[in-house]
Write a protein that holds these residues in place. Structure first.
Motif, mmCIF file in Angstrom:
data_model
loop_
_atom_site.group_PDB
_atom_site.id
_atom_site.type_symbol
_atom_site.label_atom_id
_atom_site.label_comp_id
_atom_site.label_asym_id
_atom_site.label_seq_id
_atom_site.Cartn_x
_atom_site.Cartn_y
_atom_site.Cartn_z
ATOM 1 N N ASN A 59 0.820 -1.209 0.000
ATOM 2 C CA ASN A 59 0.000 0.000 0.000
ATOM 3 C C ASN A 59 0.855 1.260 0.000
ATOM 4 O OD1 ASN A 59 -2.489 -1.355 -0.001
ATOM 5 N ND2 ASN A 59 -2.444 -1.610 2.215
ATOM 6 N N LEU A 60 1.930 1.253 0.795
ATOM 7 C CA LEU A 60 2.832 2.406 0.807
ATOM 8 C C LEU A 60 3.524 2.576 -0.545
ATOM 9 C CD1 LEU A 60 4.501 2.166 4.337
ATOM 10 C CD2 LEU A 60 2.784 3.812 3.559
ATOM 11 N N ALA A 61 3.798 1.468 -1.218
ATOM 12 C CA ALA A 61 4.418 1.538 -2.548
ATOM 13 C C ALA A 61 3.493 2.243 -3.545
ATOM 14 C CB ALA A 61 4.771 0.141 -3.046
ATOM 15 N N LEU A 62 2.197 2.032 -3.402
ATOM 16 C CA LEU A 62 1.242 2.714 -4.280
ATOM 17 C C LEU A 62 1.243 4.219 -4.030
ATOM 18 C CD1 LEU A 62 -1.730 0.187 -4.057
ATOM 19 C CD2 LEU A 62 -0.189 0.531 -5.995
ATOM 20 N N ILE A 63 1.312 4.605 -2.762
ATOM 21 C CA ILE A 63 1.381 6.037 -2.437
ATOM 22 C C ILE A 63 2.705 6.622 -2.911
ATOM 23 C CG2 ILE A 63 1.391 7.717 -0.554
ATOM 24 C CD1 ILE A 63 -0.405 5.784 1.019
ATOM 25 N N GLU A 64 3.795 5.876 -2.706
ATOM 26 C CA GLU A 64 5.116 6.332 -3.155
ATOM 27 C C GLU A 64 5.116 6.562 -4.661
ATOM 28 O OE1 GLU A 64 9.230 7.308 -2.609
ATOM 29 O OE2 GLU A 64 7.640 6.967 -1.124
ATOM 30 N N ARG A 65 4.483 5.666 -5.403
ATOM 31 C CA ARG A 65 4.430 5.813 -6.861
ATOM 32 C C ARG A 65 3.663 7.069 -7.262
ATOM 33 N NH1 ARG A 65 1.454 1.139 -10.113
ATOM 34 N NH2 ARG A 65 -0.352 2.250 -9.263
ATOM 35 N N GLU A 66 2.578 7.366 -6.542
ATOM 36 C CA GLU A 66 1.819 8.581 -6.841
ATOM 37 C C GLU A 66 2.642 9.830 -6.570
ATOM 38 O OE1 GLU A 66 -1.414 9.266 -8.104
ATOM 39 O OE2 GLU A 66 -1.058 7.214 -8.780
ATOM 40 N N LEU A 67 3.461 9.777 -5.525
ATOM 41 C CA LEU A 67 4.327 10.915 -5.210
ATOM 42 C C LEU A 67 5.468 11.048 -6.212
ATOM 43 C CD1 LEU A 67 4.540 10.454 -1.337
ATOM 44 C CD2 LEU A 67 3.541 12.424 -2.506
ATOM 45 N N ARG A 68 5.916 9.927 -6.741
ATOM 46 C CA ARG A 68 7.063 9.924 -7.651
ATOM 47 C C ARG A 68 6.670 10.277 -9.082
ATOM 48 N NH1 ARG A 68 8.380 5.114 -6.836
ATOM 49 N NH2 ARG A 68 7.485 4.191 -8.714
ATOM 50 N N GLU A 69 5.571 9.681 -9.559
ATOM 51 C CA GLU A 69 5.246 9.854 -10.974
ATOM 52 C C GLU A 69 3.756 10.044 -11.241
ATOM 53 O OE1 GLU A 69 5.110 5.238 -12.392
ATOM 54 O OE2 GLU A 69 7.073 6.016 -11.785
ATOM 55 N N GLY A 70 2.954 10.113 -10.200
ATOM 56 C CA GLY A 70 1.511 10.218 -10.368
ATOM 57 C C GLY A 70 0.993 11.623 -10.155
ATOM 58 N N TYR A 71 -0.208 11.716 -9.629
ATOM 59 C CA TYR A 71 -0.901 13.000 -9.528
ATOM 60 C C TYR A 71 -0.184 13.980 -8.602
ATOM 61 C CZ TYR A 71 -4.835 16.191 -9.637
ATOM 62 O OH TYR A 71 -5.627 17.295 -9.845
ATOM 63 N N PHE A 72 0.517 13.462 -7.590
ATOM 64 C CA PHE A 72 1.125 14.337 -6.587
ATOM 65 C C PHE A 72 2.611 14.580 -6.835
ATOM 66 C CE2 PHE A 72 -2.265 11.789 -4.520
ATOM 67 C CZ PHE A 72 -3.191 12.811 -4.376
ATOM 68 N N LYS A 73 3.084 14.234 -8.007
ATOM 69 C CA LYS A 73 4.507 14.405 -8.348
ATOM 70 C C LYS A 73 4.942 15.857 -8.174
ATOM 71 C CE LYS A 73 7.815 13.854 -12.154
ATOM 72 N NZ LYS A 73 7.979 13.437 -13.573
ATOM 73 N N GLY A 74 6.070 16.047 -7.483
ATOM 74 C CA GLY A 74 6.656 17.369 -7.332
ATOM 75 C C GLY A 74 6.054 18.216 -6.228
ATOM 76 N N ARG A 75 5.099 17.685 -5.502
ATOM 77 C CA ARG A 75 4.439 18.466 -4.454
ATOM 78 C C ARG A 75 5.131 18.263 -3.110
ATOM 79 N NH1 ARG A 75 -2.135 18.381 -5.168
ATOM 80 N NH2 ARG A 75 -2.200 18.862 -7.405
ATOM 81 N N LYS A 76 5.176 19.335 -2.343
ATOM 82 C CA LYS A 76 5.693 19.243 -0.970
ATOM 83 C C LYS A 76 4.715 18.468 -0.102
ATOM 84 C CE LYS A 76 7.221 22.114 2.925
ATOM 85 N NZ LYS A 76 7.422 23.514 3.407
ATOM 86 N N PHE A 77 3.434 18.799 -0.251
ATOM 87 C CA PHE A 77 2.355 18.097 0.435
ATOM 88 C C PHE A 77 1.378 17.586 -0.608
ATOM 89 C CE2 PHE A 77 3.721 21.351 3.564
ATOM 90 C CZ PHE A 77 4.105 20.512 4.611
ATOM 91 N N PHE A 78 0.516 16.682 -0.206
ATOM 92 C CA PHE A 78 -0.504 16.214 -1.136
ATOM 93 C C PHE A 78 -1.391 17.369 -1.574
ATOM 94 C CE2 PHE A 78 0.627 12.346 1.187
ATOM 95 C CZ PHE A 78 0.833 11.470 0.132
ATOM 96 N N GLY A 79 -1.577 18.329 -0.672
ATOM 97 C CA GLY A 79 -2.398 19.495 -0.990
ATOM 98 C C GLY A 79 -1.664 20.570 -1.760
#
Length: 262
Positions: A132-152
């Motif tokens: 599950n953490l890998a899925l979140i990590e992927r979103e932070l790395r290359e998904g919708y949240f890429k490049g963000r300091k926070f999800f918001g």
């Protein structure tokens, strides 16, 4: 601020779901009255305001109660629109809500089973947490949240509050359970960096209880849960792996990792 003239929050000091609401209210600088609930002896007021689930948190605004933390957060953001925690774009709001559901439906229950079990059951649950953490990590790395300091974005939003108020338990659980590693900075560097940024915020520091207090509480709860599992299976040897711990039992009893507090 007039809107909050009659605002009460029923909660529990160790409840990550209570912390969600407290943090959102702090971020918006909303004054409220906090009522600490003894979950082993729930007040008549709590049972009156939340007769369906009988859980905290419950927010009472002008004598109108609301239960379930994510619903409360969305209500608070709609009523007090200063310092919004949800984005203006409808699609982005939907994305945030999806990942909030993921946190409560997938990640939280897996962490709950880790905490409430041992042996093979616990090992399998740790693997699920990592998936599950890998899925979140992927979103932070290359998904919708890429490049963000926070999800918001540059500041924390709904998903940061939902994930963050609960993720601090991961480090606490690692302290309680020898040999269990849930958040490896090398395996999940972006998630780890986000969590450190979240925990560094003043409002978060004011909301989350001291680590030593959480540790003491978690140790007591885990001892109780493992004792309960062994009692149910007739096992008396504390070193014997608990292989029958059901997710339903675990998620209902752990310190508010998976469901709003019982």
């Amino acid at each position: 601020m007039e809107k909050s003239s009659s605002l009460k929050l029923f909660g529990s000091w160790a409840s990550s779901y209570t912390h969600r609401v407290q943090l959102a209210l702090k971020l918006k600088n909303i004054k409220f009255e906090y009522i600490e609930e003894d979950l082993s002896n729930k007040s008549e007021a709590l049972l009156q305001f939340n007769p369906i689930y009988k859980k905290v948190p419950v927010l009472v605004h002008d004598d109108r109660p609301l239960a379930e933390s994510v619903i409360i957060l969305q209500y608070v953001d709609e009523v007090w629109n200063e310092r919004p925690i949800l984005p203006a774009d409808p699609y982005e709001r939907a994305v945030m809500r999806f990942w909030c559901h993921f946190a409560d439906d997938k990640l939280g229950p897996a962490v709950g089973v880790v905490f409430a079990s041992s042996g093979e059951v616990q090992n399998a649950a740790v693997d699920q947490v990592h998936e599950n953490l890998a899925l979140i990590e992927r979103e932070l790395r290359e998904g919708y949240f890429k490049g963000r300091k926070f999800f918001g974005g540059d500041s924390i939003g709904l998903l940061d509050i939902v994930l963050g108020c609960g993720s601090y338990w991961l480090a606490v659980f690692e302290e309680v359970m020898t040999g269990v590693k849930l958040v490896d900075p090398e395996a999940f560097p972006l998630f780890h960096a986000w969590l450190r940024e979240f925990e560094a915020l003043d409002e978060v520091k004011e909301t989350i209880p001291a680590v030593d207090k959480l540790l003491e509480y978690a140790k007591a709860v885990r001892a109780m849960l493992l004792g309960h599992c062994m009692g149910n299976t007739g096992v008396t040897d504390a070193a014997t792996p608990a292989t029958t711990a059901a997710p339903a039992t675990a998620t209902a009893s752990v310190p508010d990792i998976t469901v709003d507090s019982s």
